[in-house]
Scaffold this motif. Structure first.
Motif, PDB file in Angstrom:
ATOM      1  N   ILE C   8       0.834  -1.206   0.000  1.00 10.86           N
ATOM      2  CA  ILE C   8       0.000   0.000   0.000  1.00 10.86           C
ATOM      3  C   ILE C   8       0.867   1.253   0.000  1.00 10.86           C
ATOM      4  O   ILE C   8       1.990   1.246   0.509  1.00 10.86           O
ATOM      5  N   VAL C   9       0.323   2.297  -0.599  1.00  5.87           N
ATOM      6  CA  VAL C   9       0.973   3.603  -0.561  1.00  5.87           C
ATOM      7  C   VAL C   9      -0.016   4.572   0.091  1.00  5.87           C
ATOM      8  O   VAL C   9      -1.152   4.707  -0.371  1.00  5.87           O
ATOM      9  N   VAL C  10       0.430   5.167   1.195  1.00  7.72           N
ATOM     10  CA  VAL C  10      -0.447   6.093   1.907  1.00  7.72           C
ATOM     11  C   VAL C  10      -0.006   7.530   1.595  1.00  7.72           C
ATOM     12  O   VAL C  10       1.169   7.858   1.707  1.00  7.72           O
ATOM     13  N   ASP C  11      -0.954   8.354   1.194  1.00 11.03           N
ATOM     14  CA  ASP C  11      -0.660   9.776   1.001  1.00 11.03           C
ATOM     15  C   ASP C  11      -0.664  10.421   2.389  1.00 11.03           C
ATOM     16  O   ASP C  11      -1.695  10.860   2.894  1.00 11.03           O
ATOM     17  N   ALA C  12       0.510  10.416   3.016  1.00 15.78           N
ATOM     18  CA  ALA C  12       0.603  10.776   4.430  1.00 15.78           C
ATOM     19  C   ALA C  12       0.096  12.184   4.720  1.00 15.78           C
ATOM     20  O   ALA C  12      -0.503  12.439   5.764  1.00 15.78           O
ATOM     21  N   ALA C  56      -7.050  -4.626  -0.146  1.00 14.17           N
ATOM     22  CA  ALA C  56      -7.661  -3.307  -0.366  1.00 14.17           C
ATOM     23  C   ALA C  56      -8.747  -2.950   0.644  1.00 14.17           C
ATOM     24  O   ALA C  56      -9.457  -1.971   0.476  1.00 14.17           O
ATOM     25  N   ALA C  59      -8.137   0.585   1.892  1.00 12.86           N
ATOM     26  CA  ALA C  59      -8.508   1.639   0.932  1.00 12.86           C
ATOM     27  C   ALA C  59     -10.023   1.765   0.837  1.00 12.86           C
ATOM     28  O   ALA C  59     -10.563   2.856   0.679  1.00 12.86           O
ATOM     29  N   MET C  60     -10.677   0.615   0.966  1.00 14.19           N
ATOM     30  CA  MET C  60     -12.135   0.584   0.855  1.00 14.19           C
ATOM     31  C   MET C  60     -12.803   1.418   1.940  1.00 14.19           C
ATOM     32  O   MET C  60     -13.824   2.051   1.710  1.00 14.19           O
ATOM     33  N   CYS C  62     -11.200   3.825   3.776  1.00 14.37           N
ATOM     34  CA  CYS C  62     -10.533   5.102   4.044  1.00 14.37           C
ATOM     35  C   CYS C  62     -11.444   6.249   3.614  1.00 14.37           C
ATOM     36  O   CYS C  62     -11.719   6.415   2.428  1.00 14.37           O
ATOM     37  N   ASP C  64     -10.876   9.301   3.347  1.00 13.63           N
ATOM     38  CA  ASP C  64     -10.223  10.354   2.585  1.00 13.63           C
ATOM     39  C   ASP C  64      -9.549   9.859   1.316  1.00 13.63           C
ATOM     40  O   ASP C  64      -8.913  10.634   0.613  1.00 13.63           O
ATOM     41  N   GLY C  65      -9.702   8.590   1.047  1.00 11.44           N
ATOM     42  CA  GLY C  65      -9.184   8.035  -0.206  1.00 11.44           C
ATOM     43  C   GLY C  65      -7.688   8.236  -0.372  1.00 11.44           C
ATOM     44  O   GLY C  65      -7.227   8.547  -1.460  1.00 11.44           O
ATOM     45  N   ILE C  67      -5.306   5.938   0.323  1.00 15.29           N
ATOM     46  CA  ILE C  67      -4.531   4.694   0.197  1.00 15.29           C
ATOM     47  C   ILE C  67      -4.658   4.118  -1.216  1.00 15.29           C
ATOM     48  O   ILE C  67      -5.763   3.956  -1.735  1.00 15.29           O
ATOM     49  N   THR C  68      -3.510   3.829  -1.808  1.00 14.84           N
ATOM     50  CA  THR C  68      -3.460   3.149  -3.103  1.00 14.84           C
ATOM     51  C   THR C  68      -2.913   1.744  -2.852  1.00 14.84           C
ATOM     52  O   THR C  68      -1.989   1.570  -2.049  1.00 14.84           O
ATOM     53  N   VAL C  69      -3.503   0.763  -3.515  1.00 20.85           N
ATOM     54  CA  VAL C  69      -3.154  -0.627  -3.216  1.00 20.85           C
ATOM     55  C   VAL C  69      -2.648  -1.346  -4.471  1.00 20.85           C
ATOM     56  O   VAL C  69      -3.225  -1.191  -5.550  1.00 20.85           O
TER      57      VAL C  69
END
Lengths: 356, 263, 74
Positions: C8-12, C56, C59-60, C62, C64-65, C67-69
């Motif tokens: 996962i990539v989190v937009d911190a 995912a 992400a599901m 989240c 604020d959207g 998280i990219t999986v």
């Protein structure tokens, strides 16, 4: 194509003119003395011929918000009501003004306050020309004095509404709504299929999304928007003043009256002139913008002005603002649904302006 | 961006399984941390994207926490006066019949000030989708009692808890509209777990399909949280919602299309 | 059966630290950072990245959207 001659009630003329003007939608709610508009449209069923939507809403509040939704799609939409119903619509009208949407609102006014009476009155002047709802805004206000003008002002109203992206109000009253006169109707116009660039019609890939809102939480943004609105109103004041004069050229005394009162005052002018009194009449056709400049010019040549209105005296304030202290300005009017008689006007004029 | 170490080879376009919908704009959502509104907005955007209806969609945002919805969804939108969204949507759909029209409303907007507009749009069977986010409180104005606030539940205007004798009972709008012949599909869902998100998304997708059929109003309630208003952490709030809200507002379909129920 | 590996990539910067993703993760991949982002939130991050199966779920849920999986078979 030739105009069609018909004998109609004012309310019916509005409805028929709406169909002929290519209106996309009418949203209304029954209230006396304007219910014939909705009844006529339901009977005519224009959806089958022009595709015009006619919907009886659950309330005036819902009806004006349907107008908001339709206007935001760039459609030619309108509603009609009478005084208490127009009060209910004020929230929606404020939003429509704030979102800069074009639409037509008809007020076939009756006496108030409160439930008041179902008889004609002109006591909604302040509400019509000074805003009516919350916030700094104006409607363009047209005041018909005949069944013919009830019909004509539908198309004029829509033209002005779209020209300025501003709500337009036809301020009529129960007398003109209910009276029958001959009326020349324009040939029918098809509904427009034009998609306006600002309207919410579904976002194609070729443009950014369109947002219709009256909200801006940033005070600078909101002030700038208000300045933009005020500039628009100034432009309207400059370009859209409409009025009619009767025997003002040699007048020593001036009557100012609109709508039903103007019809009464035309007779008053005739009676006064028969008595050797040089009286003229200025009939504002637009109440916003108000013909202040012309009234000011005329006040340089007359000795006194009488504002006649079926109210306790609302338009008289705008007449006074136009005139300043140059000549005496007074108000005469009946209330509660009583239509002023021509003789009453002449008597009041003689006693309080000419004699005074 | 924080990346997992040692798995760089996984982060490749061909391995992508989930990213934010292109129908969501880049604006930062104005909701509090953990608020279900964000998830509800996002899955609505996902459905619009996946079903390819962006150019047909016209949305109506309410007054309340989701008033700025038009800043988050990349579709044409109108901002309605408080409670009036169903009336606004009525006209849009009547005048542009081939559009996909939805309203997105909170419980104060839909179940208090907009009760008449909601019931009558549903009763006329307006061919629109109403998304009703119910968190049992007025969030935007600071946690006041809503018509949906549970008995005994504290809010800033029911500080000792909602006393049903003087403050009335929680209103189940979804059950009410389900009784109207004009509604075609009525369901109550939530978005607090992955499974619930999937179900809600499916419900929205169905509603889009049904709108094409012109069969009447689709009404989706999403029972959601209000961490700030309930004065809980988001995780606590979701747990409290399951334990306290769901018994009163049970999840599931309330009215399904006749054709589907006989299948 | 092939094993799934995810990432996962989190937009911190956009994460609001609500932790809804953390409790939704079936493998305990996600933790909350000890430092805060510019908004002052303890943002989510893949604390145990090797555990991620790319389901995912995070992400599901989240709001604020952020998280990219990604997922692949290994």
């Amino acid at each position: 194509m030739k105009k069609e001659l018909r004998l109609m009630k004012g309310n019916e003329a509005i409805a028929e003119a709406a169909i002929r003007a290519g209106t996309d939608g009418y949203f209304g709610y029954p209230i006396t003395p304007q219910s014939e508009i909705l009844e006529y449209l339901m009977e005519a069923n224009p959806y089958e011929t022009t595709g015009m939507v006619v919907l009886q809403a659950e309330s005036e509040v819902a009806a004006i918000n349907m107008v908001y939704g339709g206007a935001a799609c760039g459609k030619k939409v309108m509603t009609s009501s009478s005084s208490p119903g127009i009060s209910l619509k004020q929230e929606g009208i404020s939003y429509i003004a704030g979102a800069e949407l074009p639409c037509l609102i008809v007020n076939v006014a009756r006496g108030g306050p409160g439930l008041g009476t179902i008889q004609p009155a002109q006591s909604d002047y302040f509400q019509s020309v000074k805003g009516g709802g919350h916030g700094d805004y104006h409607l363009i206000v047209l005041a018909p004095a005949s069944v013919q003008e009830m019909a004509d002002f539908v198309e004029l109203g829509f033209d002005l509404a779209f020209k300025y992206r501003n709500p337009v109000l036809i301020l009529s009253d129960g007398a003109i709504g209910q009276m029958m006169e001959k009326v020349y109707l324009n040939p029918p116009k098809p509904r427009s299929s034009e998609i306006l660039e600002w309207a919410t019609t579904g976002k194609p890939t070729t443009r950014e999304r369109n947002i219709i809102t009256s909200l801006d939480l940033d005070p600078n943004g909101q002030e700038n928007f208000n300045l933009k609105l005020q500039a628009k109103y100034e432009n309207i004041r400059k370009n859209e003043v409409r009025y009619e004069e009767f025997q003002c050229d040699d007048a020593q005394y001036l009557l100012v009256a609109y709508g039903t009162s103007a019809r009464v005052c035309q007779k008053s002018v005739q009676i006064a002139r028969e008595q050797g009194l040089k009286v003229g009449l200025l009939r504002p056709i637009t109440l916003f913008p108000f013909p202040s400049e012309r009234i000011s010019e005329l006040s340089d040549r007359v000795r006194g002005i009488l504002s006649v209105e079926m109210s306790a005296g609302q338009m008289v304030e705008d007449v006074q603002l136009s005139v300043g202290c140059k000549v005496p300005v007074k108000h005469f009017g009946r209330m509660g649904g009583i239509v002023t008689t021509p003789d009453e006007v002449v008597d009041f004029l003689k006693l309080n302006i000419i004699g005074g | 961006m924080i990346e997992a170490t040692g798995i760089k080879n996984i982060i490749k376009p061909e391995n992508l399984v989930y990213k934010k919908s292109s129908v969501m704009t880049d604006n930062v959502l104005s909701y509090c941390p953990g608020c279900g509104h964000g998830t509800a907005n996002r899955i609505l955007a996902e459905v619009i994207e996946e079903m390819g209806i962006q150019s047909k969609t016209i949305g109506v945002s309410p007054v309340g926490c989701s008033v700025l919805l038009y800043n988050f969804l990349d579709v044409d939108m109108q901002e309605a006066a408080h409670g009036r969204a169903p009336a606004v949507a009525t006209a849009i759909k009547r005048l542009i019949p081939d559009s996909f029209v939805f309203t997105y409303q909170g419980d104060g907007d839909l179940a208090a000030i907009g009760t008449a507009e909601t019931i009558h749009a549903c009763n006329r069977g307006e061919n629109i989708l109403i998304i009703f986010v119910n968190n049992g409180i007025y969030g935007m104005t600071g946690g006041q009692m809503a018509p949906t606030t549970l008995p005994g539940m504290k809010s800033s205007t029911s500080p000792a808890g909602r006393d049903v004798k003087t403050m009335g009972n929680p209103l189940k709008m979804t059950e009410i509209v389900a009784t109207l012949p004009g509604t075609y599909y009525v369901t109550r869902q939530s978005v607090h777990t992955p499974a619930n998100v999937r179900k809600t998304k499916k419900a929205i997708r169905k509603a889009v399909e049904y709108q094409k059929l012109d069969r009447g109003t689709c009404f989706i309630e999403i029972v959601s949280n209000c961490n700030s208003g309930w004065k809980m952490t988001p995780v606590q709030a979701n747990k409290w919602m399951e334990e306290t809200m769901f018994p009163y507002y049970p999840l599931g379909d309330i009215k399904v299309p006749v054709e589907e129920s006989v299948k | 059966m092939a094993k799934m590996r995810g990432s996962i990539v989190v937009d911190a910067e956009r994460c609001k630290g609500c932790e809804v993703c953390r409790v939704s993760c079936p493998t305990g991949t996600i933790g909350m950072a000890k430092e805060v982002n510019h908004k002052g939130y303890y943002f989510a991050y893949p604390e145990n990245p090797d555990l991620c199966i790319g389901c995912a779920n995070c992400a599901m849920v989240c709001p604020d959207g952020v998280i990219t999986v990604y997922k692949t078979k290994i």
